[in-house]
Motif scaffolding. Sequence first.
Motif, mmCIF file in Angstrom:
data_model
loop_
_atom_site.group_PDB
_atom_site.id
_atom_site.type_symbol
_atom_site.label_atom_id
_atom_site.label_comp_id
_atom_site.label_asym_id
_atom_site.label_seq_id
_atom_site.Cartn_x
_atom_site.Cartn_y
_atom_site.Cartn_z
ATOM 1 N N ALA A 337 0.825 -1.210 0.000
ATOM 2 C CA ALA A 337 0.000 0.000 0.000
ATOM 3 C C ALA A 337 0.856 1.255 0.000
ATOM 4 C CB ALA A 337 -0.937 0.003 1.210
ATOM 5 N N GLN A 338 2.174 1.089 -0.008
ATOM 6 C CA GLN A 338 3.099 2.210 0.018
ATOM 7 C C GLN A 338 3.968 2.198 -1.235
ATOM 8 O OE1 GLN A 338 3.049 4.603 2.340
ATOM 9 N NE2 GLN A 338 1.402 3.563 3.462
ATOM 10 N N LEU A 339 4.183 3.373 -1.790
ATOM 11 C CA LEU A 339 5.062 3.524 -2.940
ATOM 12 C C LEU A 339 6.092 4.596 -2.605
ATOM 13 C CD1 LEU A 339 5.626 2.652 -5.871
ATOM 14 C CD2 LEU A 339 4.146 4.530 -6.624
ATOM 15 N N THR A 340 7.328 4.156 -2.438
ATOM 16 C CA THR A 340 8.405 5.070 -2.064
ATOM 17 C C THR A 340 9.573 4.909 -3.020
ATOM 18 O OG1 THR A 340 9.403 3.442 -0.562
ATOM 19 C CG2 THR A 340 7.732 4.939 0.366
ATOM 20 N N LYS A 341 10.429 5.912 -3.027
ATOM 21 C CA LYS A 341 11.599 5.861 -3.899
ATOM 22 C C LYS A 341 12.565 4.740 -3.497
ATOM 23 C CE LYS A 341 15.011 8.854 -6.117
ATOM 24 N NZ LYS A 341 15.552 10.220 -6.209
ATOM 25 N N ILE A 377 5.365 6.648 -10.092
ATOM 26 C CA ILE A 377 4.909 5.689 -11.106
ATOM 27 C C ILE A 377 5.648 5.927 -12.424
ATOM 28 C CG2 ILE A 377 2.937 5.017 -12.524
ATOM 29 C CD1 ILE A 377 1.162 5.435 -10.088
ATOM 30 N N ALA A 378 5.819 7.201 -12.779
ATOM 31 C CA ALA A 378 6.583 7.518 -13.980
ATOM 32 C C ALA A 378 8.038 7.058 -13.829
ATOM 33 C CB ALA A 378 6.522 9.021 -14.257
ATOM 34 N N LEU A 379 8.595 7.237 -12.644
ATOM 35 C CA LEU A 379 9.957 6.772 -12.385
ATOM 36 C C LEU A 379 10.034 5.253 -12.456
ATOM 37 C CD1 LEU A 379 12.882 7.363 -11.481
ATOM 38 C CD2 LEU A 379 12.061 7.285 -9.105
ATOM 39 N N ALA A 380 8.978 4.573 -11.970
ATOM 40 C CA ALA A 380 8.956 3.109 -12.015
ATOM 41 C C ALA A 380 8.939 2.598 -13.446
ATOM 42 C CB ALA A 380 7.730 2.597 -11.257
ATOM 43 N N ASN A 381 8.171 3.228 -14.303
ATOM 44 C CA ASN A 381 8.138 2.821 -15.707
ATOM 45 C C ASN A 381 9.502 2.979 -16.359
ATOM 46 O OD1 ASN A 381 5.411 2.181 -15.598
ATOM 47 N ND2 ASN A 381 4.777 4.269 -16.104
ATOM 48 N N ALA A 382 10.212 4.045 -15.979
ATOM 49 C CA ALA A 382 11.546 4.261 -16.534
ATOM 50 C C ALA A 382 12.537 3.200 -16.068
ATOM 51 C CB ALA A 382 12.045 5.658 -16.161
ATOM 52 N N ARG A 383 12.276 2.621 -14.907
ATOM 53 C CA ARG A 383 13.173 1.598 -14.353
ATOM 54 C C ARG A 383 12.661 0.193 -14.634
ATOM 55 N NH1 ARG A 383 15.806 3.660 -8.668
ATOM 56 N NH2 ARG A 383 16.388 5.755 -9.374
ATOM 57 N N ASN A 384 11.752 0.075 -15.576
ATOM 58 C CA ASN A 384 11.243 -1.232 -15.999
ATOM 59 C C ASN A 384 10.462 -1.930 -14.885
ATOM 60 O OD1 ASN A 384 10.935 -3.003 -18.154
ATOM 61 N ND2 ASN A 384 12.572 -4.353 -17.416
ATOM 62 N N ILE A 385 9.730 -1.140 -14.089
ATOM 63 C CA ILE A 385 8.882 -1.682 -13.039
ATOM 64 C C ILE A 385 7.437 -1.354 -13.387
ATOM 65 C CG2 ILE A 385 8.323 -1.654 -10.579
ATOM 66 C CD1 ILE A 385 11.163 -0.634 -10.065
ATOM 67 N N ARG A 386 6.618 -2.349 -13.478
ATOM 68 C CA ARG A 386 5.210 -2.148 -13.793
ATOM 69 C C ARG A 386 4.453 -1.888 -12.495
ATOM 70 N NH1 ARG A 386 4.429 -6.633 -15.768
ATOM 71 N NH2 ARG A 386 4.566 -6.236 -18.008
ATOM 72 N N VAL A 387 3.785 -0.753 -12.391
ATOM 73 C CA VAL A 387 2.981 -0.399 -11.211
ATOM 74 C C VAL A 387 1.514 -0.409 -11.604
ATOM 75 C CG1 VAL A 387 2.479 1.333 -9.462
ATOM 76 C CG2 VAL A 387 4.838 0.992 -10.220
ATOM 77 N N ILE A 388 0.730 -1.197 -10.885
ATOM 78 C CA ILE A 388 -0.703 -1.299 -11.136
ATOM 79 C C ILE A 388 -1.433 -0.836 -9.879
ATOM 80 C CG2 ILE A 388 -2.619 -2.836 -11.687
ATOM 81 C CD1 ILE A 388 -0.662 -4.627 -13.120
ATOM 82 N N MET A 389 -2.208 0.210 -10.019
ATOM 83 C CA MET A 389 -2.959 0.738 -8.888
ATOM 84 C C MET A 389 -4.293 0.010 -8.791
ATOM 85 S SD MET A 389 -3.722 4.711 -7.982
ATOM 86 C CE MET A 389 -1.988 5.031 -8.276
ATOM 87 N N VAL A 390 -4.552 -0.582 -7.631
ATOM 88 C CA VAL A 390 -5.767 -1.361 -7.417
ATOM 89 C C VAL A 390 -6.536 -0.755 -6.259
ATOM 90 C CG1 VAL A 390 -6.721 -3.642 -6.959
ATOM 91 C CG2 VAL A 390 -4.541 -3.435 -8.179
ATOM 92 N N HIS A 391 -7.794 -0.415 -6.505
ATOM 93 C CA HIS A 391 -8.637 0.180 -5.473
ATOM 94 C C HIS A 391 -9.456 -0.896 -4.773
ATOM 95 C CE1 HIS A 391 -7.687 3.762 -7.882
ATOM 96 N NE2 HIS A 391 -7.899 4.445 -6.769
ATOM 97 N N GLU A 392 -9.607 -0.732 -3.471
ATOM 98 C CA GLU A 392 -10.390 -1.677 -2.682
ATOM 99 C C GLU A 392 -11.828 -1.707 -3.201
ATOM 100 O OE1 GLU A 392 -11.374 -2.610 2.037
ATOM 101 O OE2 GLU A 392 -10.398 -0.739 1.434
ATOM 102 N N GLY A 393 -12.325 -2.918 -3.391
ATOM 103 C CA GLY A 393 -13.657 -3.097 -3.953
ATOM 104 C C GLY A 393 -13.657 -3.218 -5.458
ATOM 105 N N HIS A 394 -12.508 -3.000 -6.086
ATOM 106 C CA HIS A 394 -12.397 -3.089 -7.552
ATOM 107 C C HIS A 394 -11.210 -3.971 -7.928
ATOM 108 C CE1 HIS A 394 -15.375 0.156 -7.991
ATOM 109 N NE2 HIS A 394 -14.730 0.758 -7.008
ATOM 110 N N PHE A 395 -11.017 -5.057 -7.177
ATOM 111 C CA PHE A 395 -9.888 -5.942 -7.442
ATOM 112 C C PHE A 395 -9.998 -6.626 -8.796
ATOM 113 C CE2 PHE A 395 -9.278 -6.698 -2.600
ATOM 114 C CZ PHE A 395 -8.709 -5.431 -2.504
ATOM 115 N N ALA A 396 -11.220 -6.826 -9.269
ATOM 116 C CA ALA A 396 -11.420 -7.562 -10.518
ATOM 117 C C ALA A 396 -10.796 -6.851 -11.712
ATOM 118 C CB ALA A 396 -12.909 -7.788 -10.763
#
Length: 405
Positions: A337-341, A377-396
């Motif tokens: 639930a945390q996204l840090t550098k 998230i933009a930094l993660a894409n540059a480092r070849n890391i896929r970040v997917i944001m998932v909201h509670e109640g919308h896991f599907a």
Amino acid sequence: MKKLWVPFKKVWKFVVLLFLILLTFSYAMFQGGFVSWFLFYSFLPFALYCIGLSFYSLNELEITRQIPKNDYNAGETLKVTVTVKRKSFFPIFYLLIEDDVDDTLKHSQQKKKAKALVLPGFRKEFSYEYVIDELPRGEHKFKGFIVRTGDILGLVEKVKSQKNESKIIVYPAYTELLYRPFETHFDQGMTASRERVQRDTTLAIGVRDYQPGDRFSWINWKASAKRNEIMTKEFEQRQSHDVFVVMDCAPDQQFEAIVSFTASLLRAVLKKGAQIGLLTISRERASFPIRGGENQLHQLFYHLAKIEAKSPSSFEKVLETEGMFVQQTVSILLVSAQLTKPLLEKAGYLGQRKGKITLFLIKGENESPTQDERSLIALANARNIRVIMVHEGHFASAFSEVNLR
């Protein structure tokens, strides 16, 4: 000191009761008349009942608890039936029965309370029910019963604790997900594919010309006779993906959502026919090797049912110390639930050695990403890391094409 006071208190109340009987009798004898004798005879039944109750033992009560099943999912309703049996017909004015449950269950929403006031009278058997509307995740114990009774005047009180242990396991709630393996990226073709092609020999979808290497058992003799050529069965090809999940167990208000999504993810991958492993570090380190099947699912769900947000280390520290033990040929999925550098730095370093990393960022139902998270998230894409944001109640929607970045 309290233990010494209890027997003294009982004796003192009994002495007071006898004194009141003698007092009313003496008043009637010396005063005479209708009023004084009416007062004595009116008090006498209550006094005699108090004396009888003081000699009555609550040990004769046989209290049982009936629970429909032992396995539940978080959010389900639990209905418990408590039955009381006794041998004698001694009248009991009231019984205050409390089922001694865990604190987590005590503070749960209860339509009917686990503590009930029953008026047995002369009945030898009676029962009552209580309902817990939404079971919290975890392993919950029912320790026993605490029974209290007394007389109308409050002169005699009896308390009895009866041990009667039961246990239920509440697995995390899960959402039906349609798992889609992510596209594998390679660095100059040097990394081996993570996909293993398998043939499902139980399902033939057609026939084709014989090719060198085909098994003898694959030959379709009817089709070969019709075409006068050797024809072999064409089977459905399945692709299996080994997946390893690392779940963040640091204290966080979204921890229950993290557990619920991880459970949904594990179930979806195993239901797809792939194999999966799990790593969590809470009070203790728990690592489950990559396997498939129902036994693996049950083992992982049982672990998630009891997991707590008690990790002594931050998530990036976990990746730093444990990441090197992850196999090369697996898809690594992180749930936090945390996204840090610092987390992205450790994940990026792990991705250089193991392949592309996918991080599921769990957010509240109506929670929007902050500006810092958008930058990360933009930094993660540059480092070849896929970040997917998932909201509670919308896991599907976690594996929908919209979310793939």
